[in-house]
Design a protein around this motif. Structure first.
Motif, PDB file in Angstrom:
ATOM      1  N   THR A  92       0.834  -1.204   0.000  1.00 56.00           N
ATOM      2  CA  THR A  92       0.000   0.000   0.000  1.00 56.00           C
ATOM      3  C   THR A  92       0.863   1.247   0.000  1.00 56.00           C
ATOM      4  O   THR A  92       0.585   2.222  -0.700  1.00 56.00           O
ATOM      5  N   SER A  93       1.938   1.212   0.773  1.00 55.73           N
ATOM      6  CA  SER A  93       2.867   2.338   0.821  1.00 55.73           C
ATOM      7  C   SER A  93       3.461   2.610  -0.553  1.00 55.73           C
ATOM      8  O   SER A  93       3.559   3.763  -0.997  1.00 55.73           O
ATOM      9  N   GLY A  94       3.853   1.539  -1.242  1.00 57.06           N
ATOM     10  CA  GLY A  94       4.416   1.707  -2.575  1.00 57.06           C
ATOM     11  C   GLY A  94       3.414   2.287  -3.553  1.00 57.06           C
ATOM     12  O   GLY A  94       3.749   3.150  -4.372  1.00 57.06           O
ATOM     13  N   ALA A  95       2.167   1.830  -3.463  1.00 58.10           N
ATOM     14  CA  ALA A  95       1.128   2.316  -4.375  1.00 58.10           C
ATOM     15  C   ALA A  95       0.782   3.778  -4.107  1.00 58.10           C
ATOM     16  O   ALA A  95       0.458   4.529  -5.032  1.00 58.10           O
ATOM     17  N   MET A  96       0.852   4.191  -2.839  1.00 61.36           N
ATOM     18  CA  MET A  96       0.467   5.556  -2.458  1.00 61.36           C
ATOM     19  C   MET A  96       1.635   6.537  -2.461  1.00 61.36           C
ATOM     20  O   MET A  96       1.430   7.746  -2.393  1.00 61.36           O
ATOM     21  N   GLY A  97       2.868   6.025  -2.505  1.00 60.49           N
ATOM     22  CA  GLY A  97       4.014   6.902  -2.310  1.00 60.49           C
ATOM     23  C   GLY A  97       4.046   7.407  -0.877  1.00 60.49           C
ATOM     24  O   GLY A  97       4.261   8.590  -0.619  1.00 60.49           O
ATOM     25  N   ALA A  98       3.829   6.477   0.076  1.00 59.14           N
ATOM     26  CA  ALA A  98       3.667   6.849   1.478  1.00 59.14           C
ATOM     27  C   ALA A  98       4.791   6.282   2.336  1.00 59.14           C
ATOM     28  O   ALA A  98       5.489   5.339   1.960  1.00 59.14           O
ATOM     29  N   TYR A  99       4.929   6.861   3.525  1.00 63.40           N
ATOM     30  CA  TYR A  99       5.845   6.339   4.534  1.00 63.40           C
ATOM     31  C   TYR A  99       5.149   5.213   5.293  1.00 63.40           C
ATOM     32  O   TYR A  99       3.928   5.178   5.402  1.00 63.40           O
ATOM     33  N   VAL A 100       5.968   4.288   5.861  1.00 62.79           N
ATOM     34  CA  VAL A 100       5.421   3.193   6.657  1.00 62.79           C
ATOM     35  C   VAL A 100       6.531   2.673   7.574  1.00 62.79           C
ATOM     36  O   VAL A 100       7.705   2.656   7.197  1.00 62.79           O
ATOM     37  N   LEU A 101       6.161   2.288   8.782  1.00 62.09           N
ATOM     38  CA  LEU A 101       7.118   1.673   9.696  1.00 62.09           C
ATOM     39  C   LEU A 101       7.132   0.173   9.438  1.00 62.09           C
ATOM     40  O   LEU A 101       6.084  -0.471   9.413  1.00 62.09           O
ATOM     41  N   SER A 102       8.319  -0.395   9.260  1.00 61.27           N
ATOM     42  CA  SER A 102       8.444  -1.832   8.986  1.00 61.27           C
ATOM     43  C   SER A 102       9.529  -2.431   9.867  1.00 61.27           C
ATOM     44  O   SER A 102      10.498  -1.751  10.222  1.00 61.27           O
ATOM     45  N   ASP A 103       9.372  -3.701  10.234  1.00 63.30           N
ATOM     46  CA  ASP A 103      10.501  -4.405  10.824  1.00 63.30           C
ATOM     47  C   ASP A 103      11.506  -4.651   9.705  1.00 63.30           C
ATOM     48  O   ASP A 103      11.140  -4.856   8.545  1.00 63.30           O
ATOM     49  N   ARG A 104      12.770  -4.609  10.060  1.00 60.36           N
ATOM     50  CA  ARG A 104      13.819  -4.711   9.034  1.00 60.36           C
ATOM     51  C   ARG A 104      13.804  -6.061   8.314  1.00 60.36           C
ATOM     52  O   ARG A 104      14.058  -6.131   7.112  1.00 60.36           O
ATOM     53  N   ALA A 105      13.483  -7.140   9.056  1.00 57.81           N
ATOM     54  CA  ALA A 105      13.512  -8.463   8.441  1.00 57.81           C
ATOM     55  C   ALA A 105      12.519  -8.569   7.297  1.00 57.81           C
ATOM     56  O   ALA A 105      12.842  -9.095   6.222  1.00 57.81           O
ATOM     57  N   THR A 106      11.298  -8.071   7.513  1.00 58.63           N
ATOM     58  CA  THR A 106      10.308  -8.132   6.439  1.00 58.63           C
ATOM     59  C   THR A 106      10.735  -7.244   5.278  1.00 58.63           C
ATOM     60  O   THR A 106      10.553  -7.603   4.107  1.00 58.63           O
ATOM     61  N   TRP A 107      11.313  -6.097   5.566  1.00 63.70           N
ATOM     62  CA  TRP A 107      11.784  -5.211   4.507  1.00 63.70           C
ATOM     63  C   TRP A 107      12.871  -5.880   3.673  1.00 63.70           C
ATOM     64  O   TRP A 107      12.845  -5.823   2.433  1.00 63.70           O
ATOM     65  N   ILE A 108      13.830  -6.536   4.326  1.00 67.37           N
ATOM     66  CA  ILE A 108      14.907  -7.197   3.592  1.00 67.37           C
ATOM     67  C   ILE A 108      14.347  -8.278   2.665  1.00 67.37           C
ATOM     68  O   ILE A 108      14.821  -8.446   1.530  1.00 67.37           O
ATOM     69  N   SER A 109      13.330  -8.996   3.143  1.00 64.45           N
ATOM     70  CA  SER A 109      12.775 -10.089   2.340  1.00 64.45           C
ATOM     71  C   SER A 109      11.703  -9.627   1.357  1.00 64.45           C
ATOM     72  O   SER A 109      11.276 -10.399   0.496  1.00 64.45           O
ATOM     73  N   PHE A 110      11.282  -8.364   1.443  1.00 59.16           N
ATOM     74  CA  PHE A 110      10.216  -7.836   0.584  1.00 59.16           C
ATOM     75  C   PHE A 110      10.745  -7.584  -0.826  1.00 59.16           C
ATOM     76  O   PHE A 110      11.769  -6.917  -1.013  1.00 59.16           O
ATOM     77  N   LYS A 111      10.065  -8.112  -1.827  1.00 61.88           N
ATOM     78  CA  LYS A 111      10.564  -8.034  -3.199  1.00 61.88           C
ATOM     79  C   LYS A 111       9.927  -6.921  -4.028  1.00 61.88           C
ATOM     80  O   LYS A 111      10.515  -6.460  -5.003  1.00 61.88           O
ATOM     81  N   ASN A 112       8.737  -6.497  -3.669  1.00 61.81           N
ATOM     82  CA  ASN A 112       8.006  -5.518  -4.481  1.00 61.81           C
ATOM     83  C   ASN A 112       8.278  -4.091  -4.013  1.00 61.81           C
ATOM     84  O   ASN A 112       7.363  -3.333  -3.693  1.00 61.81           O
ATOM     85  N   ARG A 113       9.553  -3.707  -3.982  1.00 62.67           N
ATOM     86  CA  ARG A 113       9.926  -2.422  -3.385  1.00 62.67           C
ATOM     87  C   ARG A 113       9.562  -1.220  -4.250  1.00 62.67           C
ATOM     88  O   ARG A 113       9.272  -0.144  -3.732  1.00 62.67           O
ATOM     89  N   GLY A 114       9.604  -1.396  -5.552  1.00 60.78           N
ATOM     90  CA  GLY A 114       9.281  -0.275  -6.425  1.00 60.78           C
ATOM     91  C   GLY A 114      10.138   0.939  -6.118  1.00 60.78           C
ATOM     92  O   GLY A 114      11.371   0.886  -6.159  1.00 60.78           O
ATOM     93  N   ASP A 115       9.487   2.053  -5.743  1.00 65.97           N
ATOM     94  CA  ASP A 115      10.178   3.318  -5.485  1.00 65.97           C
ATOM     95  C   ASP A 115      10.473   3.519  -3.998  1.00 65.97           C
ATOM     96  O   ASP A 115      10.850   4.606  -3.586  1.00 65.97           O
ATOM     97  N   LEU A 116      10.297   2.482  -3.193  1.00 66.56           N
ATOM     98  CA  LEU A 116      10.481   2.621  -1.742  1.00 66.56           C
ATOM     99  C   LEU A 116      11.938   2.406  -1.336  1.00 66.56           C
ATOM    100  O   LEU A 116      12.642   1.577  -1.916  1.00 66.56           O
ATOM    101  N   VAL A 117      12.354   3.149  -0.327  1.00 70.07           N
ATOM    102  CA  VAL A 117      13.702   3.023   0.229  1.00 70.07           C
ATOM    103  C   VAL A 117      13.616   3.217   1.747  1.00 70.07           C
ATOM    104  O   VAL A 117      12.592   3.647   2.274  1.00 70.07           O
ATOM    105  N   ILE A 118      14.705   2.892   2.441  1.00 71.23           N
ATOM    106  CA  ILE A 118      14.771   3.205   3.869  1.00 71.23           C
ATOM    107  C   ILE A 118      15.008   4.702   4.015  1.00 71.23           C
ATOM    108  O   ILE A 118      15.966   5.253   3.485  1.00 71.23           O
ATOM    109  N   SER A 119      14.115   5.359   4.744  1.00 73.55           N
ATOM    110  CA  SER A 119      14.239   6.803   4.966  1.00 73.55           C
ATOM    111  C   SER A 119      14.937   7.121   6.280  1.00 73.55           C
ATOM    112  O   SER A 119      15.764   8.027   6.346  1.00 73.55           O
ATOM    113  N   VAL A 120      14.570   6.398   7.343  1.00 70.58           N
ATOM    114  CA  VAL A 120      15.140   6.652   8.666  1.00 70.58           C
ATOM    115  C   VAL A 120      15.508   5.312   9.302  1.00 70.58           C
ATOM    116  O   VAL A 120      14.714   4.375   9.310  1.00 70.58           O
TER     117      VAL A 120
END
Length: 291
Positions: free
Chosen positions: A199-227
């Motif tokens: 949803t964050s990727g589709a909206m261009g939004a910020y979201v809090l994630s645990d790092r493990a799920t982020w590392i394993s997440f494949k559909n990153r699109g335009d998302l990056v670690i901000s903080v």
């Protein structure tokens, strides 16, 4: 319907197969325990989505089964739901990441002991366009203040998970009463981490994630670690066997074997050995006092 049959049906319906593991090919409508083959042995573990979605269980559970012969059937839920599953007696073990809620679970008598297992951290994910101007910073509280001030889009899991609880605590630390100060920019989806990231990727939004799920997440699109890197983003996991005093039907001994293994040198090594592209997702700390 008996309580044991109800538990077996829930486990059969919610069990998520482990990637690469032969048991993952079992049909969703598995027979209840009462009709299982003689000699079969399993426990039900209610656990946070990050342990499942990150692939950690796919790595460690086959090791545990090879050692003990015990199959672990996972009910993957947000932490709040997983704790409620334990309260109902529909799981033998609860393995989650919200320490205050875990301690309350013990205080209520649903477990006799909470044991630390491992940790990682949360990260604030956002679009590369960085509408709030927080990218590359390490102060999560300052970042949330900017997001709220600018009305930059933010996705909340809104599902009473450990990640959701951490997010709410961070808004509070920022001096923001999100219940009254949220606006159209703040979207609660009531779903898990993968859905929140999508949803964050589709909206261009910020979201809090645990790092493990982020590392394993494949559909990153335009998302990056901000903080990242703020000590307030620390993320501790704990395990609890469900109490026989509350639910005499639970498989306490086998559940305790699993908790013992997770916190043993062998289990801790298995956790540390799990990596994706060379990145370690969880850091064992079972022996750390106060964790």
């Amino acid at each position: 319907m008996s309580l044991i049959q109800r538990r077996s049906l829930i486990a059969a319906g919610l069990f998520l197969g482990l990637a690469g593991h032969a048991l993952a090919q079992a049909p969703a409508a598995a027979p209840p325990a009462a009709t299982a083959p003689a000699g079969s042995r399993f426990i039900t573990v209610a656990s946070t989505t990050s342990t499942q979605d990150s692939g950690l269980f796919g790595h460690i559970l086959p090791i545990f089964k090879a050692k003990t012969g015990i199959e672990v059937r996972v009910i993957s839920q947000g932490t709040g739901q997983a704790l409620d599953t334990g309260r109902r007696g529909d799981a033998d073990v609860v393995f989650v990441h919200a320490k205050a809620q875990e301690l309350k679970f013990v205080e209520e008598g649903f477990s006799t002991e909470r044991r630390p297992v491992m940790y990682n951290d949360f990260v604030l994910i956002g679009p590369k366009s960085d509408p709030a101007g927080v990218a590359g910073t390490t102060d999560i509280v300052a970042a949330l203040k900017k997001i709220q001030e600018k009305g930059a889009p933010f996705v909340s899991r809104g599902d009473k998970s450990g990640t959701h609880a951490a997010e709410l605590n961070l808004w509070k630390a920022a001096g923001i009463d999100i219940a009254t100060q949220k606006g159209p920019w703040y979207r609660e989806i009531g779903q898990g981490m993968g859905a929140a990231l999508n949803t964050s990727g589709a909206m261009g939004a910020y979201v809090l994630s645990d790092r493990a799920t982020w590392i394993s997440f494949k559909n990153r699109g335009d998302l990056v670690i901000s903080v990242e890197g703020d000590k307030r983003l620390f993320n501790q996991y704990g395990v609890m066997s469900v109490s026989l005093a509350k639910h005499p039907h639970v498989k306490f001994n086998d559940g305790k074997l699993f908790a013992d293994w997770l916190t043993s040198p062998e289990g801790q090594k298995a956790i540390a050995d799990y990596k994706i592209d060379g990145q370690q997702l969880f850091f064992p700390n079972a022996g750390q006092a106060g964790a």
